[in-house]
Design an enzyme around this catalytic site. Structure first.
Site, PDB file in Angstrom:
ATOM      1  N   HIS A   1      56.875  53.938  28.318  1.00 49.75           N
ATOM      2  CA  HIS A   1      55.986  52.854  28.225  1.00 49.75           C
ATOM      3  C   HIS A   1      56.686  51.421  27.775  1.00 49.75           C
ATOM      4  CE1 HIS A   1      51.933  51.219  27.774  1.00 49.75           C
ATOM      5  NE2 HIS A   1      52.201  50.704  26.729  1.00 49.75           N
TER       6      HIS A   1
ATOM      7  N   ASP B   1      48.633  56.978  26.492  1.00 44.67           N
ATOM      8  CA  ASP B   1      49.858  56.335  25.693  1.00 44.67           C
ATOM      9  C   ASP B   1      49.701  56.832  24.239  1.00 44.67           C
ATOM     10  OD1 ASP B   1      50.827  55.240  27.941  1.00 44.67           O
ATOM     11  OD2 ASP B   1      49.367  53.458  27.709  1.00 44.67           O
TER      12      ASP B   1
ATOM     13  N   MET C   1      52.029  55.574  37.911  1.00 43.05           N
ATOM     14  CA  MET C   1      51.162  54.834  37.545  1.00 43.05           C
ATOM     15  C   MET C   1      49.706  55.382  37.907  1.00 43.05           C
ATOM     16  SD  MET C   1      52.671  52.034  36.356  1.00 43.05           S
ATOM     17  CE  MET C   1      51.440  51.052  36.689  1.00 43.05           C
TER      18      MET C   1
ATOM     19  N   GLY D   1      61.839  52.882  41.100  1.00 44.54           N
ATOM     20  CA  GLY D   1      62.745  53.971  40.791  1.00 44.54           C
ATOM     21  C   GLY D   1      64.119  53.756  40.124  1.00 44.54           C
ATOM     22  N   SER D   2      64.036  52.533  39.321  1.00 48.72           N
ATOM     23  CA  SER D   2      65.192  52.110  38.787  1.00 48.72           C
ATOM     24  C   SER D   2      65.609  53.109  37.484  1.00 48.72           C
ATOM     25  CB  SER D   2      65.115  50.607  38.248  1.00 48.72           C
ATOM     26  OG  SER D   2      64.252  50.309  37.220  1.00 48.72           O
ATOM     27  N   ASN D   3      64.462  53.486  37.011  1.00 51.56           N
ATOM     28  CA  ASN D   3      64.914  54.460  35.607  1.00 51.56           C
ATOM     29  C   ASN D   3      65.248  55.696  36.402  1.00 51.56           C
ATOM     30  OD1 ASN D   3      64.357  53.385  33.040  1.00 51.56           O
ATOM     31  ND2 ASN D   3      62.596  52.472  34.064  1.00 51.56           N
TER      32      ASN D   3
ATOM     33  N   ARG E   1      43.961  57.946  51.144  1.00 54.28           N
ATOM     34  CA  ARG E   1      44.512  58.024  49.946  1.00 54.28           C
ATOM     35  C   ARG E   1      44.115  59.265  49.233  1.00 54.28           C
ATOM     36  NH1 ARG E   1      44.808  55.570  44.442  1.00 54.28           N
ATOM     37  NH2 ARG E   1      46.910  55.450  43.628  1.00 54.28           N
TER      38      ARG E   1
ATOM     39  N   SER F   1      58.848  52.348  24.626  1.00 57.37           N
ATOM     40  CA  SER F   1      58.870  53.368  23.749  1.00 57.37           C
ATOM     41  C   SER F   1      58.666  54.904  24.647  1.00 57.37           C
ATOM     42  CB  SER F   1      57.530  53.647  22.989  1.00 57.37           C
ATOM     43  OG  SER F   1      57.192  52.512  22.270  1.00 57.37           O
TER      44      SER F   1
ATOM     45  N   LEU G   1      46.942  61.057  34.308  1.00 56.02           N
ATOM     46  CA  LEU G   1      46.792  62.605  34.579  1.00 56.02           C
ATOM     47  C   LEU G   1      45.623  63.135  33.612  1.00 56.02           C
ATOM     48  CD1 LEU G   1      50.594  63.298  34.825  1.00 56.02           C
ATOM     49  CD2 LEU G   1      49.057  63.292  36.606  1.00 56.02           C
TER      50      LEU G   1
ATOM     51  N   ASN H   1      56.715  60.126  28.686  1.00 57.02           N
ATOM     52  CA  ASN H   1      56.670  58.809  29.481  1.00 57.02           C
ATOM     53  C   ASN H   1      57.120  57.813  28.784  1.00 57.02           C
ATOM     54  OD1 ASN H   1      55.191  57.252  31.438  1.00 57.02           O
ATOM     55  ND2 ASN H   1      53.804  56.556  29.559  1.00 57.02           N
TER      56      ASN H   1
END
Length: 245
Positions: free
Chosen positions: A138, A174, A119, A38-40, A91, A165, A122, A136
């Site tokens: 990327h 992407d 990650m 979660g750094s962004n 999971r 990007s 969808l 997103n």
């Protein structure tokens, strides 16, 4: 012709303005999907709390219960939905995840959904029925190097430039319209590990810059194009940052 910015310090995010600089912006309601550290997400939280970004992070969804991003969100008193496992301990499958995530997003009613280190792939149904546009982050200069292991692949291909990007999320992986990119030059000594760190520094600059452009209406997600008035003064998409890092 791309915007040539040798250092992001020459263009702090709070200097970007619209045609009405004195107009008070209604905060952009942002939901963030995460899978890891979660750094962004932290960059967005810091900019929001500092008043540098006119946003309100209304919630965070994590598909992993061990993601450090959850700790970051909790520390900022941001609602968190952890959708990693079902009651039996198995999971959570993608269909179950999407059903719960869709319900949560509908409840939060964001204006923008940011996939930041998320990650899971969808489905078209989930994306098309989303209550808000999705972007997103990327780690490559799309449309090159879609998918995983981008840093290793870039080095193996002998590329001279790399970066990251931000693109609109579509059903094709992407492949959505690229809004912004940050570019760096490769060094012969670069490894996949240190290149990842270098690109991550770009991500931490590109994401808040892009969200600010969206919040101020300079970029529009309606058609993947820039605002008609702003586009008179800005280059064609994607907008690029050239950085000497």
């Amino acid at each position: 012709m791309p915007v040539d910015i040798k250092s992001v310090d020459t263009m702090p995010i709070d200097t970007v303005s619209t045609n009405h600089p004195n107009q008070t912006l209604k905060p952009l309601r942002v939901a963030v999907l995460v899978s890891g550290s979660g750094s962004n997400l932290q960059v967005l939280i810091d900019a929001m709390q500092a008043g540098a970004l006119p946003i309100e992070i209304v919630g965070v969804i994590s598909n992993r219960d061990d993601a450090y991003a959850i700790t970051r969100a909790n520390a900022a008193s941001i609602p968190v939905a952890v959708l990693s496992h079902v009651a039996s301990g198995k999971r959570m499958g993608i269909k179950t995840f999407e059903r719960h995530a869709s319900e949560q997003l509908q409840a939060w009613q964001p204006d923008l959904i940011v996939l930041a280190g998320f990650m899971r792939v969808l489905s078209a149904s989930f994306i098309n029925n989303s209550p808000a546009p999705m972007i997103n982050l990327h780690p490559s200069l799309l449309p090159a190097y879609k998918g995983l292991d981008t840093h290793k692949r870039v080095i193996q291909a002998g590329e001279y430039h790399h970066g990251c990007s931000i693109h609109v999320v579509t059903a094709e992986l992407d492949a959505g319209a690229v809004l912004t990119q940050a570019v760096l030059s490769l060094d012969q000594k670069d490894t996949a590990e240190n290149l990842q760190k270098r690109v991550q520094k770009l991500e931490h600059q590109l994401l808040p810059w892009t969200v600010l452009l969206l919040a101020k209406g300079v970029l529009s997600l309606n058609h993947g194009e820039s605002n008609s008035q702003a586009s008179t003064f800005l280059p064609a998409l994607p907008l690029k940052l050239y950085l000497d890092s």
